[in-house]
Design a protein around this motif. Sequence first.
Motif, mmCIF file in Angstrom:
data_model
loop_
_atom_site.group_PDB
_atom_site.id
_atom_site.type_symbol
_atom_site.label_atom_id
_atom_site.label_comp_id
_atom_site.label_asym_id
_atom_site.label_seq_id
_atom_site.Cartn_x
_atom_site.Cartn_y
_atom_site.Cartn_z
ATOM 1 N N LEU A 122 0.809 -1.289 -0.065
ATOM 2 C CA LEU A 122 -0.252 -0.075 0.017
ATOM 3 C C LEU A 122 0.639 1.313 0.174
ATOM 4 O O LEU A 122 0.365 2.461 -0.547
ATOM 5 N N LYS A 123 2.096 1.119 0.533
ATOM 6 C CA LYS A 123 2.970 2.300 0.697
ATOM 7 C C LYS A 123 3.385 2.649 -0.565
ATOM 8 O O LYS A 123 3.451 3.948 -0.905
ATOM 9 N N GLN A 124 3.644 2.086 -1.619
ATOM 10 C CA GLN A 124 4.058 2.259 -3.013
ATOM 11 C C GLN A 124 3.077 3.158 -3.733
ATOM 12 O O GLN A 124 3.499 4.131 -4.095
ATOM 13 N N PRO A 125 1.978 2.595 -3.842
ATOM 14 C CA PRO A 125 0.933 3.701 -4.461
ATOM 15 C C PRO A 125 0.820 4.929 -3.863
ATOM 16 O O PRO A 125 0.706 5.898 -4.402
ATOM 17 N N LEU A 126 0.674 4.756 -2.515
ATOM 18 C CA LEU A 126 0.529 6.278 -1.827
ATOM 19 C C LEU A 126 1.787 7.016 -2.069
ATOM 20 O O LEU A 126 1.587 8.416 -2.054
ATOM 21 N N THR A 127 3.037 6.519 -1.963
ATOM 22 C CA THR A 127 4.220 7.189 -2.382
ATOM 23 C C THR A 127 4.156 8.010 -3.654
ATOM 24 O O THR A 127 4.379 8.923 -3.908
ATOM 25 N N ALA A 128 3.480 7.150 -4.706
ATOM 26 C CA ALA A 128 3.683 7.424 -6.020
ATOM 27 C C ALA A 128 2.585 8.793 -6.108
ATOM 28 O O ALA A 128 2.750 9.547 -6.875
ATOM 29 N N ILE A 129 1.315 8.437 -5.596
ATOM 30 C CA ILE A 129 0.268 9.465 -5.511
ATOM 31 C C ILE A 129 0.828 10.749 -4.740
ATOM 32 O O ILE A 129 0.527 11.879 -5.417
ATOM 33 N N ALA A 130 1.538 10.640 -3.829
ATOM 34 C CA ALA A 130 2.167 11.861 -2.974
ATOM 35 C C ALA A 130 3.055 12.700 -4.046
ATOM 36 O O ALA A 130 2.874 13.788 -4.225
ATOM 37 N N LEU A 131 3.816 12.034 -4.748
ATOM 38 C CA LEU A 131 4.764 12.507 -5.501
ATOM 39 C C LEU A 131 4.149 13.003 -6.702
ATOM 40 O O LEU A 131 4.487 14.279 -7.145
ATOM 41 N N ALA A 132 3.325 12.422 -7.418
ATOM 42 C CA ALA A 132 2.482 12.973 -8.401
ATOM 43 C C ALA A 132 1.732 13.932 -8.076
ATOM 44 O O ALA A 132 1.498 15.084 -8.972
ATOM 45 N N ALA A 133 1.159 14.146 -7.012
ATOM 46 C CA ALA A 133 0.157 15.307 -6.532
ATOM 47 C C ALA A 133 1.253 16.496 -6.408
ATOM 48 O O ALA A 133 0.631 17.554 -6.703
ATOM 49 N N ALA A 134 2.530 16.442 -5.730
ATOM 50 C CA ALA A 134 3.343 17.406 -5.806
ATOM 51 C C ALA A 134 3.726 17.847 -6.992
ATOM 52 O O ALA A 134 3.878 19.251 -7.306
ATOM 53 N N ASN A 135 3.813 17.065 -7.968
ATOM 54 C CA ASN A 135 4.361 17.658 -9.470
ATOM 55 C C ASN A 135 3.211 18.408 -10.087
ATOM 56 O O ASN A 135 3.388 19.167 -10.659
ATOM 57 N N ALA A 136 2.083 17.870 -9.901
ATOM 58 C CA ALA A 136 0.931 18.135 -10.395
ATOM 59 C C ALA A 136 0.476 19.619 -9.971
ATOM 60 O O ALA A 136 0.272 20.732 -10.735
ATOM 61 N N ARG A 137 0.810 19.702 -8.829
ATOM 62 C CA ARG A 137 0.676 21.207 -8.080
ATOM 63 C C ARG A 137 1.703 22.341 -8.702
ATOM 64 O O ARG A 137 1.095 23.251 -9.053
ATOM 65 N N ARG A 138 2.776 21.866 -8.808
ATOM 66 C CA ARG A 138 3.879 22.510 -9.548
ATOM 67 C C ARG A 138 3.525 22.971 -10.983
ATOM 68 O O ARG A 138 3.688 24.202 -11.370
ATOM 69 N N ALA A 139 2.987 22.097 -11.497
ATOM 70 C CA ALA A 139 2.654 22.252 -13.030
ATOM 71 C C ALA A 139 1.532 23.163 -13.100
ATOM 72 O O ALA A 139 1.308 24.058 -14.054
ATOM 73 N N ALA A 140 0.718 23.156 -12.218
ATOM 74 C CA ALA A 140 -0.727 24.029 -12.399
ATOM 75 C C ALA A 140 -0.106 25.517 -11.989
ATOM 76 O O ALA A 140 -0.680 26.293 -12.553
ATOM 77 N N GLU A 141 0.732 25.415 -11.134
ATOM 78 C CA GLU A 141 1.281 26.776 -10.632
ATOM 79 C C GLU A 141 2.069 27.458 -11.840
ATOM 80 O O GLU A 141 1.919 28.578 -12.172
ATOM 81 N N ARG A 142 2.522 26.828 -12.780
ATOM 82 C CA ARG A 142 3.386 27.128 -13.819
ATOM 83 C C ARG A 142 2.292 27.422 -15.046
ATOM 84 O O ARG A 142 2.564 28.005 -15.904
ATOM 85 N N GLY A 143 0.996 26.954 -14.908
ATOM 86 C CA GLY A 143 0.156 26.991 -15.950
ATOM 87 C C GLY A 143 0.244 25.950 -17.015
ATOM 88 O O GLY A 143 -0.252 26.076 -17.915
ATOM 89 N N ASP A 144 1.211 24.846 -16.629
ATOM 90 C CA ASP A 144 1.405 23.628 -17.525
ATOM 91 C C ASP A 144 0.318 22.590 -17.389
ATOM 92 O O ASP A 144 0.312 21.844 -16.511
#
Length: 431
Positions: A217-239
């Motif tokens: 369970l930790k593996q998908p949760l880690t991947a979700i956390a990392l992808a969420a952080a990247n998605a947030r930064r992309a959204a902030e850039r407008g990408d």
Amino acid sequence: MPAERLFRRQLERATRPDGSIDLDQLRQLVVAWYEDSARDRERTDRAITLMAEELEGANRRLEALVENLRVQNLRFEAALDNMLQGLCLYDRADQLVVVNRRYHEILGLPPGLLQPGISHAEQLSIEQAAGLHAGRDLQEMLEARIALVDAQDGPARAEIFTEDRRRLDVAAQRLPTGGCVVTVMDVTAERAAEARAAAAGRLTSLGEMAAGLAHELKQPLTAIALAAANARRAAERGDTAAALVRLGRIADQAARGGVLIDHLRRFARGGEGADANATADVAAAVDGALTLMGGALREASIELALALSPSLPRVRGDGMALEQVLLNLLANARDALASSRGGPGGRIAITACQTLEGPVVLEVTDDGGGIPASVMDRLFQPFVTTKGPDRGTGLGLSICHGLITSLGGRIEAENGAEGAVFRITLEPAPG
């Protein structure tokens, strides 16, 4: 008359040539004849007396034999009526010879309803008229019963459900004399106890796998956390495109975690309910077991080899029960490898194929050194274990044996060239 003719002969013997009668000789002849007759009567009387005594002795022996047969018959009837199983015995013409009280009780029939002399068809008709087999076709039931009785490989068994959801174990076998015997046993309580033991075994297995499951369970949760952080930064850039890609990864990982959690829930709950006609997919059962056990095997650095025939038929029984057996065997193999090596490593192989004779053979093998000879003969008995007192209850393989037996199969263990071999034989599902 014989006496008159005898007297005339004696008289002729006492007559002189001149026609006169020698009275002395006649008297002697008559006395001798009388004495002979008396002796004959005495011998006859003795013979009659002996015959009477012999007849009386034979009559006493016959009465004792009849009484002994009566007692034996009472014992036989008492033994039949006090059996745990219901029993029907049929002669060569497949007509009922003996039916015990327990058969009536198990099927809920009035005492004495079935009487000797009836055929299989008549018996089924009487039972249906008494409220059994509601809605079922008599000819279809008759064909199924005859097929069960005429099974070629020794005793045949089947489990059926009654209208009130009781589970009955039916066994039939042809006799050397040409007749057959059919027994019926109510196994509802036994199956319920087995289900409780299996449920406890499932929860125990989940407890033992807690660390591995947490890792899964930790593996998908880690991947979700990392992808969420990247998605947030992309959204902030407008990408927007990059953000959507990250959101897609989040959805995939969430689905992966959901699949694992859903499988955990179904495994903990077990089957949806007992079903005598249930069938299982062997490959799906293997996949389900590896879903729960895969993380623990990877953590232990165990190499896993799969060789499943692509044309495996469905087999009789519940898939979740088969998955539980595989899970237990994989956990035992992991522990055996860790014990033999003193650390991680090792190899487990799972193979499955259908034999030319029809049954499906599923094997789980390892290279952990094998099973000690001291426990091999008792391996499937309760509380027998090769693990230390701090690991396991000794019930796992006993539960596995019960589950496989309930599926109509068998499980065996032996030592191969490198380690233990557990072989499961299952019957393919009809059709």
